[in-house]
Design a protein around this motif. Structure first.
Motif, PDB file in Angstrom:
ATOM      1  N   GLU A 125      12.817-109.589 -49.949  1.00 14.53           N
ATOM      2  CA  GLU A 125      13.841-110.706 -50.275  1.00 14.53           C
ATOM      3  C   GLU A 125      14.278-111.284 -48.951  1.00 14.53           C
ATOM      4  O   GLU A 125      14.502-112.500 -48.892  1.00 14.53           O
ATOM      5  CB  GLU A 125      14.829-110.343 -51.197  1.00 14.53           C
ATOM      6  CG  GLU A 125      15.666-111.558 -51.739  1.00 14.53           C
ATOM      7  CD  GLU A 125      16.729-111.067 -52.657  1.00 14.53           C
ATOM      8  OE1 GLU A 125      17.841-111.836 -52.844  1.00 14.53           O
ATOM      9  OE2 GLU A 125      16.686-109.905 -53.219  1.00 14.53           O
ATOM     10  N   LEU A 126      14.878-110.265 -47.926  1.00 15.24           N
ATOM     11  CA  LEU A 126      15.372-110.933 -46.538  1.00 15.24           C
ATOM     12  C   LEU A 126      14.323-111.553 -45.904  1.00 15.24           C
ATOM     13  O   LEU A 126      14.470-112.468 -45.156  1.00 15.24           O
ATOM     14  CB  LEU A 126      15.829-109.679 -46.193  1.00 15.24           C
ATOM     15  CG  LEU A 126      17.169-109.202 -46.474  1.00 15.24           C
ATOM     16  CD1 LEU A 126      17.602-107.756 -45.595  1.00 15.24           C
ATOM     17  CD2 LEU A 126      18.193-109.908 -46.350  1.00 15.24           C
ATOM     18  N   ARG A 128      11.512-113.341 -47.243  1.00 16.25           N
ATOM     19  CA  ARG A 128      11.376-114.298 -47.829  1.00 16.25           C
ATOM     20  C   ARG A 128      12.531-115.501 -47.657  1.00 16.25           C
ATOM     21  O   ARG A 128      12.116-116.684 -47.327  1.00 16.25           O
ATOM     22  CB  ARG A 128      11.270-114.250 -49.243  1.00 16.25           C
ATOM     23  CG  ARG A 128      10.938-115.325 -50.225  1.00 16.25           C
ATOM     24  CD  ARG A 128      11.043-115.088 -51.709  1.00 16.25           C
ATOM     25  NE  ARG A 128      12.212-114.593 -52.110  1.00 16.25           N
ATOM     26  CZ  ARG A 128      13.172-115.140 -52.504  1.00 16.25           C
ATOM     27  NH1 ARG A 128      13.350-116.555 -52.136  1.00 16.25           N
ATOM     28  NH2 ARG A 128      14.275-114.397 -52.884  1.00 16.25           N
ATOM     29  N   LEU A 129      13.664-114.937 -47.456  1.00 16.77           N
ATOM     30  CA  LEU A 129      14.765-115.870 -47.158  1.00 16.77           C
ATOM     31  C   LEU A 129      14.880-116.267 -45.650  1.00 16.77           C
ATOM     32  O   LEU A 129      15.112-117.377 -45.242  1.00 16.77           O
ATOM     33  CB  LEU A 129      16.304-114.866 -47.417  1.00 16.77           C
ATOM     34  CG  LEU A 129      16.465-115.265 -48.801  1.00 16.77           C
ATOM     35  CD1 LEU A 129      17.886-114.241 -49.252  1.00 16.77           C
ATOM     36  CD2 LEU A 129      16.563-116.289 -49.626  1.00 16.77           C
ATOM     37  N   GLU A 131      12.279-116.801 -43.655  1.00 16.19           N
ATOM     38  CA  GLU A 131      10.967-117.733 -43.610  1.00 16.19           C
ATOM     39  C   GLU A 131      11.569-119.352 -43.316  1.00 16.19           C
ATOM     40  O   GLU A 131      12.262-119.541 -44.163  1.00 16.19           O
ATOM     41  CB  GLU A 131       9.907-117.858 -44.403  1.00 16.19           C
ATOM     42  CG  GLU A 131       9.199-116.417 -44.499  1.00 16.19           C
ATOM     43  CD  GLU A 131       8.314-116.392 -45.582  1.00 16.19           C
ATOM     44  OE1 GLU A 131       8.046-117.342 -46.456  1.00 16.19           O
ATOM     45  OE2 GLU A 131       7.498-115.359 -45.939  1.00 16.19           O
TER      46      GLU A 131
END
Length: 140
Positions: A125-126, A128-129, A131
Motif C-alpha cells: 500500500e505504501l 502504491r501511494l 507512485e
C-alpha cells in the motif's frame, strides 16, 4: 371411491417448537468462541459450582458456605465436612479457573479483532501511494 384431498398451496407447515429448539442448539457452533465456551463448557462447570454452593447453604448455612467458598473458614471447621471440602476446592480452583478462562477468551477475541495487518500488505500500500500519479496524455 373418494380421492384424497389435495394439499393446500400455502407451503409446508411452520416448524414445531421442538424443531426450532433443535435448530437453535445446532446453531451454537456459529457463536464466537467465548459464547460457545459459555454454553458448552462454562455452563456445566458453573452449574456444578452453584449446585455445590446451594447444597452447602442448606447443610452448613449460607454464611458458612460463603466463608468456605471464599477461603475465610476452613472446611474442617464446619459440620458436616463431607460437603464443605468439595465446596472449598471449588472456591480455590474452579471459580478462579472459570474467571480466568472467561477473561482469556474475551482478551483473545479483542486481540483477534484488532489484529495488525501483514507487513507485506502495508508495504504494498505504501508503494502504491508513493507512485507518481499517471498523466492523462493530454499535454500543453
Amino acid at each position: 371411491m373418494s380421492t384424497p384431498p389435495w394439499p393446500s398451496p400455502g407451503g409446508p407447515p411452520p416448524p414445531s417448537r421442538r424443531q426450532r429448539l433443535r435448530a437453535r442448539w445446532a446453531d451454537r457452533h456459529a457463536l464466537p468462541r467465548f459464547g460457545f465456551w459459555l454454553i458448552s463448557r462454562g455452563a456445566v462447570v458453573l452449574g456444578t459450582c452453584v449446585a455445590l454452593y446451594g447444597l452447602n447453604g442448606f447443610l452448613i448455612g449460607w454464611a458458612n458456605a460463603y466463608d468456605v467458598v471464599t477461603g475465610i473458614t476452613s472446611p474442617a471447621a464446619v459440620h458436616p465436612q463431607w460437603c464443605a471440602w468439595p465446596l472449598s476446592l471449588t472456591g480455590w480452583a474452579a471459580i478462579p479457573a472459570i474467571i480466568g478462562a472467561a477473561a482469556g477468551y474475551v482478551i483473545t477475541e479483542q486481540i483477534q479483532a484488532h489484529h495488525a495487518r501483514e507487513l507485506s500488505d502495508v508495504l504494498d500500500e505504501l508503494r502504491r501511494l508513493a507512485e507518481p500519479p499517471a498523466s492523462s496524455g493530454d499535454g500543453p
